[in-house]
Design a protein around this motif. Structure first.
Motif, PDB file in Angstrom:
ATOM      1  N   GLY A   1      -0.336  -7.184   6.288  1.00 43.81           N
ATOM      2  CA  GLY A   1       0.939  -6.563   5.965  1.00 43.81           C
ATOM      3  C   GLY A   1       0.807  -5.132   5.470  1.00 43.81           C
ATOM      4  N   GLY A   2      -0.328  -4.499   5.802  1.00 44.74           N
ATOM      5  CA  GLY A   2      -0.545  -3.130   5.364  1.00 44.74           C
ATOM      6  C   GLY A   2      -0.914  -3.007   3.899  1.00 44.74           C
ATOM      7  N   ALA A   3      -1.311  -4.124   3.279  1.00 43.92           N
ATOM      8  CA  ALA A   3      -1.576  -4.131   1.835  1.00 43.92           C
ATOM      9  C   ALA A   3      -2.746  -3.239   1.438  1.00 43.92           C
ATOM     10  CB  ALA A   3      -1.836  -5.563   1.352  1.00 43.92           C
ATOM     11  N   LEU A   4      -3.713  -3.054   2.342  1.00 42.63           N
ATOM     12  CA  LEU A   4      -4.871  -2.226   2.023  1.00 42.63           C
ATOM     13  C   LEU A   4      -4.656  -0.761   2.400  1.00 42.63           C
ATOM     14  CD1 LEU A   4      -7.846  -4.535   3.087  1.00 42.63           C
ATOM     15  CD2 LEU A   4      -6.747  -4.300   0.858  1.00 42.63           C
ATOM     16  N   GLY A   5      -3.470  -0.460   2.939  1.00 45.43           N
ATOM     17  CA  GLY A   5      -3.174   0.906   3.356  1.00 45.43           C
ATOM     18  C   GLY A   5      -2.398   1.660   2.290  1.00 45.43           C
ATOM     19  N   GLY A   6      -1.397   2.379   2.745  1.00 43.58           N
ATOM     20  CA  GLY A   6      -0.564   3.120   1.816  1.00 43.58           C
ATOM     21  C   GLY A   6      -1.271   4.257   1.115  1.00 43.58           C
ATOM     22  N   GLY A   7      -2.210   4.872   1.790  1.00 44.98           N
ATOM     23  CA  GLY A   7      -2.923   6.001   1.197  1.00 44.98           C
ATOM     24  C   GLY A   7      -4.085   5.616   0.316  1.00 44.98           C
ATOM     25  N   SER A   8      -4.440   4.324   0.282  1.00 41.86           N
ATOM     26  CA  SER A   8      -5.510   3.869  -0.607  1.00 41.86           C
ATOM     27  C   SER A   8      -6.888   4.369  -0.197  1.00 41.86           C
ATOM     28  CB  SER A   8      -5.519   2.334  -0.661  1.00 41.86           C
ATOM     29  OG  SER A   8      -4.272   1.846  -1.129  1.00 41.86           O
ATOM     30  N   GLY A   9      -7.006   4.864   1.023  1.00 36.70           N
ATOM     31  CA  GLY A   9      -8.263   5.474   1.430  1.00 36.70           C
ATOM     32  C   GLY A   9      -8.639   6.653   0.559  1.00 36.70           C
ATOM     33  N   ALA A  10      -7.660   7.183  -0.173  1.00 34.06           N
ATOM     34  CA  ALA A  10      -7.930   8.291  -1.098  1.00 34.06           C
ATOM     35  C   ALA A  10      -9.028   7.924  -2.086  1.00 34.06           C
ATOM     36  CB  ALA A  10      -6.658   8.667  -1.854  1.00 34.06           C
TER      37      ALA A  10
END
Length: 348
Positions: A30-39
């Motif tokens: 559900g995109g839980a690991l996304g949202g700019g968390s690669g920062a």
């Protein structure tokens, strides 16, 4: 002496970015690991960069030869692959094949070559290059009084805070620039430099060094927007939050200073391997994920194929391009240096 733990930390940084982009592109979990968390992975890269520069160079004289060696080592490691990707992206975009990154015109290429703009993951290379230049100033300060480094760091961080990180971006005669992305990364480089400055001298009591401090890494997913118990805007501001800087600095400090060097989770062959190819993995994984996402596979299969293919391509890039080119640059520099010394002796 090599700090082997840093190989795995570098690998972890690249994998954080990989899983973030995979989650964003495929909507995995559900995109839980996304949202700019690669920062958070990129932050680790910047901590590592500042730390290693301080650890390796601040004890050396800031003279012409050492500065030349420093820049050759940095340039040989980062610039060649970056340039290949920039030009390949431009020509592929002109051919209407978005195989790499969308660099649509030559003005955008110029922005990349001037290190004032970066498309997609390439945005992080200009801050790195700018900090190479800034570090030479800190290095020269340290020759007189190392305390000047602290003063410079404090002043810059206060200015950034009270000016709310100036949003300096736009285009100049059609050439895009984004100095905001450079300014917001400076605190992470600076903290890395301060840690590197003290690594050799700081004596941690034996009772404070424990393998359990590796659990500090669990603080990173706790800052992901989807998982974070934090209710302030810090979890969304990320780069502009000194609270995030404090937590990430705590993680880095625990891993580097408090976890014993022989920790099996951090000092192992897999970490060494992935850390070695982490730069290629970071720069090349996203087009591979995009390509694999077009295949008729389950999302779990896409994850496995994307990861394995990204690692394989990164391995090829490192062994057959990055390493040979970096070695060639160092060898040519050494040859020129020997020639100059020989000429000087003859003239004398």
């Amino acid at each position: 002496m090599q700090i082997r733990k840093l190989n795995t930390l570098r690998a972890l940084a690249a994998l954080i970015v990989f899983f973030t982009h995979f989650s964003d592109i495929t909507n995995w979990l559900g995109g839980a690991l996304g949202g700019g968390s690669g920062a958070y992975g990129v932050m680790l890269f910047f901590f590592l960069s500042g730390f290693l520069m301080a650890h390796l160079y601040l004890d050396k004289p800031c003279n012409k030869q050492n500065i030349t060696d420093y820049f050759l080592a940095r340039i040989g490691r980062v610039i060649p692959l970056y340039l290949v990707i920039v030009f390949a992206s431009y020509f592929l975009t002109q051919a209407e094949k978005n195989t790499l990154y969308n660099i649509a015109d030559f003005n955008t290429v110029i922005g990349h070559l001037l290190f004032v703009y970066g498309e997609s993951v390439l945005w992080s290379i200009p801050p790195e290059i700018h900090f190479y230049l800034i570090f030479t100033l800190l290095w020269s300060f340290s020759q007189h009084r190392k305390g000047y480094i602290y003063a410079a760091v404090v002043v810059v961080m206060l200015v950034l805070f009270f000016t709310n990180f100036p949003k300096i971006f736009g285009d100049f005669y059609g050439i895009p620039y984004n100095l905001f992305s450079i300014l917001r990364t400076l605190p992470f480089f600076f903290i890395g430099v301060i840690f590197g400055l003290h690594y050799k001298q700081l004596k941690i009591p034996a009772y404070l060094r424990s393998h359990w401090f590796v659990l500090a890494l669990c603080l990173i997913p706790l800052m992901y927007p989807e998982f974070s118990p934090i209710t302030s805007d810090a979890k969304n501001r990320m780069w502009l939050s000194y609270e995030v800087l404090f937590v990430m600095a705590t993680v880095f400090f625990c891993i580097v200073f408090l976890v014993p060097d022989n920790n099996i989770l951090l000092a192992n062959k897999l970490g060494d391997f992935l850390g070695k190819i982490s730069y290629s993995l970071y720069l090349l994984h996203m087009p591979i994920i995009e390509m694999v996402n077009t295949l008729s596979l389950s999302i779990e299969q896409k994850l496995i194929v994307s990861l394995l293919l990204s690692i394989f391509v990164a391995y090829l890039s490192f062994n057959f391009f990055e390493k040979p080119v970096a070695k060639m640059i160092r060898n040519r520099a050494s040859t020129r240096q020997r020639h100059a010394m020989s000429t000087g002796i003859k003239q004398a």
